[in-house]
Enzyme design. Structure first.
Site, short mmCIF file in Angstrom:
data_model
loop_
_atom_site.label_atom_id
_atom_site.label_comp_id
_atom_site.label_asym_id
_atom_site.label_seq_id
_atom_site.Cartn_x
_atom_site.Cartn_y
_atom_site.Cartn_z
N HIS A 165 0.82 -1.22 0.00
CA HIS A 165 0.00 0.00 0.00
C HIS A 165 0.85 1.27 0.00
CE1 HIS A 165 -4.03 -1.83 0.81
NE2 HIS A 165 -3.24 -2.86 1.06
N ASP A 374 3.52 9.58 -0.67
CA ASP A 374 2.32 8.86 -0.27
C ASP A 374 2.07 7.76 -1.32
OD1 ASP A 374 -0.05 8.33 1.15
OD2 ASP A 374 -0.61 10.45 1.25
C1 GDG Z 1 -2.04 4.00 3.41
C2 GDG Z 1 -1.04 4.67 2.47
C3 GDG Z 1 -2.75 4.55 0.65
C4 GDG Z 1 -8.77 9.81 8.06
N1 GDG Z 1 -9.16 10.44 9.15
C5 GDG Z 1 -10.31 9.85 9.55
C6 GDG Z 1 -10.62 8.83 8.65
N2 GDG Z 1 -9.65 8.83 7.73
C7 GDG Z 1 -9.61 7.90 6.59
C8 GDG Z 1 -9.60 8.65 5.28
C9 GDG Z 1 -9.02 7.61 4.34
C10 GDG Z 1 -8.04 6.86 5.25
O1 GDG Z 1 -8.43 7.14 6.59
C11 GDG Z 1 -6.62 7.35 5.06
O2 GDG Z 1 -6.12 6.85 3.85
P1 GDG Z 1 -4.92 7.56 3.08
O3 GDG Z 1 -4.78 6.89 1.77
O4 GDG Z 1 -5.20 9.02 2.98
O5 GDG Z 1 -3.61 7.41 3.98
P2 GDG Z 1 -2.90 6.25 4.89
O6 GDG Z 1 -3.64 6.04 6.16
O7 GDG Z 1 -1.49 6.69 5.04
O8 GDG Z 1 -2.99 4.90 4.01
C12 GDG Z 1 -1.78 5.47 1.41
C13 GDG Z 1 -3.61 3.75 1.61
O9 GDG Z 1 -2.82 3.08 2.59
C14 GDG Z 1 -4.45 2.69 0.86
O10 GDG Z 1 -3.65 1.86 0.09
O11 GDG Z 1 -3.58 5.35 -0.16
O12 GDG Z 1 -0.87 6.04 0.49
O13 GDG Z 1 -0.15 5.51 3.19
O14 GDG Z 1 -9.99 6.71 3.89
O15 GDG Z 1 -10.92 9.07 4.96
N3 GDG Z 1 -11.73 8.06 8.73
C15 GDG Z 1 -12.57 8.30 9.78
N4 GDG Z 1 -12.32 9.28 10.70
C16 GDG Z 1 -11.23 10.08 10.63
O16 GDG Z 1 -11.03 10.95 11.48
N5 GDG Z 1 -13.69 7.56 9.90
#
Ligand code: GDG
Length: 466
Positions: A165, A374
């Site tokens: 990921h 990222d």
């Molecule tokens: C890793 C990789 C890759 C955030 N705050 C809250 C919340 N979130 C949710 C977001 C989103 C998820 O968490 C975060 O996903 P991201 O992709 O932005 O980042 P990482 O956590 O670093 O994820 C990344 C991912 O894996 C998938 O392969 O895209 O590059 O680093 O869905 O909306 N959800 C809730 N409350 C929050 O306060 N419910």
């Protein structure tokens, strides 16, 4: 319900897709955790009555194996010391910074590596126990890179897929790792290795060719024991339907309007939503916003920044330092430009329910996604999915995997270039409705066309065909 059956489809991930919650009477139960990966794999899990092998996230009272919504959950337990060394240590203080451009220095400790190997072995054994003959096993992410080969040694009959990921670094960085050969060989136990971007697949193939006995030829790697491993890009996506449904809920519609009022009805609301992680470029974003205010290019009435910084990895030292730095920056900014009842930055160090998050996405005029590195960044795609009204602008770092697909409609930016970031933020704030709509249409075409269900189908179909 106890379950003892074997499965023809097995997911192996660091965490089980459930959270421990307390029922009204105080007894602990398990609830499915929100998240794209769980939703994406749910149809496949249902179809094959799949099993999910993972750590329950707490050491106490997790049952060994239980059933939840058409899947068997198989718990791998970890001691507190293993959590500290395998998870907080090797996964999040060695691999995470190494794979994200060494934004902070990775730490190399032999006892962390030993724990990582030991825990990976435990995951592999559990997966071997629950997989039927010829089953498909889908291993997730950087915490479990040794599992594919360990599993292959135990169960040569299985079809094994692996998806990373996060980014896979170039040779100049990966070569630092004292256990680089073991990690590469661990991954090469898979039949298919998926990455977020083409560049990551390329980095992996070049490194496998250089540091192992295998030879790489385009998207195929030939191993010393005569197998062929496919490496390919599978850009992950989001559960579009979840967001679309939330957007039209009356509570969310009402909440969206209230949020604008609560922050003082500014001309422009800028929004950041990130785990509080040094890869996300939160400090760069704050610096650019600060300089725009200092140079009077914007005023606190014009523009308000809302920054949700979800607590993350709070026991890892680099995350504690980061929190101090960000909170110092926010404090200075608000001290300088805020007024009673009217801060310039609304900084929220907490985690929100999905409806509140979607309300924020709908309320924001400019979504600011500025990671320094990222794998993909799902928040950028969620913003696009939430804008069924074709309004709003996305400022997106070119160092997020999402930039490959969203480059047409987003305002791409190099977050290290603070002047460039300031110019881009201003441009995104000043966009007219016609251009915003045109850009948002382009963005939505990508996100709606390729959601996380298609991602999962694509991966599993390719794995089957290997
Ligand atoms: C890793 C990789 C890759 C955030 N705050 C809250 C919340 N979130 C949710 C977001 C989103 C998820 O968490 C975060 O996903 P991201 O992709 O932005 O980042 P990482 O956590 O670093 O994820 C990344 C991912 O894996 C998938 O392969 O895209 O590059 O680093 O869905 O909306 N959800 C809730 N409350 C929050 O306060 N419910």
């Amino acid at each position: 319900m106890e379950s003892t059956g074997k499965s023809s489809f097995v997911v192996v991930a660091n965490r089980l897709p459930v959270d421990r919650v307390l029922a009204a009477d105080g007894t602990p139960t398990w609830r499915r955790s929100p998240g794209g990966l769980v939703s994406a794999l749910a149809p496949v899990m249902r179809k094959y009555h799949g099993a999910w092998v993972g750590w329950p996230g707490s050491s106490d009272d997790a049952p060994g194996s239980f059933s939840s919504e058409d899947m068997d959950l198989v718990a791998v337990s970890l001691s507190a010391e293993e959590v500290a060394m395998y998870y907080e240590g090797f996964s999040n203080a060695t691999l995470w910074p190494l794979y994200h451009d060494v934004i902070v220095a990775p730490e190399y400790h032999r006892e962390w590596w030993d724990a990582y190997r030991r825990v990976n072995e435990r995951f592999a054994r559990k997966a071997a126990d629950v997989a039927e003959h010829d089953a498909i096993v889908f291993v997730q992410d950087y915490q479990l890179q040794l599992v594919p080969n360990m599993l292959r040694q135990l169960r040569p009959d299985l079809k094994i897929g692996f998806f990373l990921h996060i980014p896979f670094p170039p040779a100049e960085l990966f070569a630092q790792l004292p256990w680089r050969r073991q990690i590469l060989e661990g991954l090469l136990g898979a039949d298919l290795i998926g990455f977020q971007r083409e560049g990551a697949a390329h980095n992996f193939a070049a490194l496998a060719d250089r540091y192992t006995e295998a030879t790489a030829e385009d998207h195929r790697i030939h191993t010393a024991d005569g197998r062929s491993v496919r490496v390919q890009q599978f850009p992950i996506s989001i559960d579009v339907a979840e967001i679309t449904d939330l957007v039209s809920e009356p509570d969310v519609v009402m909440r969206t309007a209230h949020i604008r009022e609560e922050i003082g009805s500014p001309e422009h609301m800028l929004l950041g939503v990130d785990r509080l992680d040094y890869t996300k470029g939160i400090g760069h974003r704050l610096k650019a916003f600060d300089e725009l205010l200092a140079g009077k290019e914007i005023t606190p009435d014009d523009a308000v920044l809302v920054q949700v910084a979800t607590p993350s990895r709070e026991r890892v030292e680099a995350y504690q330092t980061l929190r101090d730095e960000i909170e110092l920056q926010v404090g200075r900014l608000n001290g300088e430009y805020g007024r009673i009842g009217q801060p310039a930055v609304h900084y929220l160090h907490s985690s929100y329910e999905r409806p509140e998050l979607v309300s924020l996405l709908r309320a924001a005029d400019v979504m600011v996604v500025t990671p320094l590195r990222d794998g993909m960044n799902l928040v950028a795609k969620e913003y696009v999915a939430a804008r069924t009204d074709l309004r709003g602008a996305l400022v997106l770092s070119e160092f997020a995997g999402a930039a490959d697909e969203l480059g047409d409609g987003a305002f791409l930016v190099n977050p290290h270039d603070i002047d460039g970031l300031k110019r881009t933020l201003l441009a995104a704030m000043r966009i007219d409705d016609a251009e915003a709509e045109q850009r948002m249409r382009a963005l939505r075409e990508h996100v709606l066309h390729y959601d996380v269900t298609r991602w999962a189908e694509d991966f599993v179909a390719t794995l089957r065909a290997t």
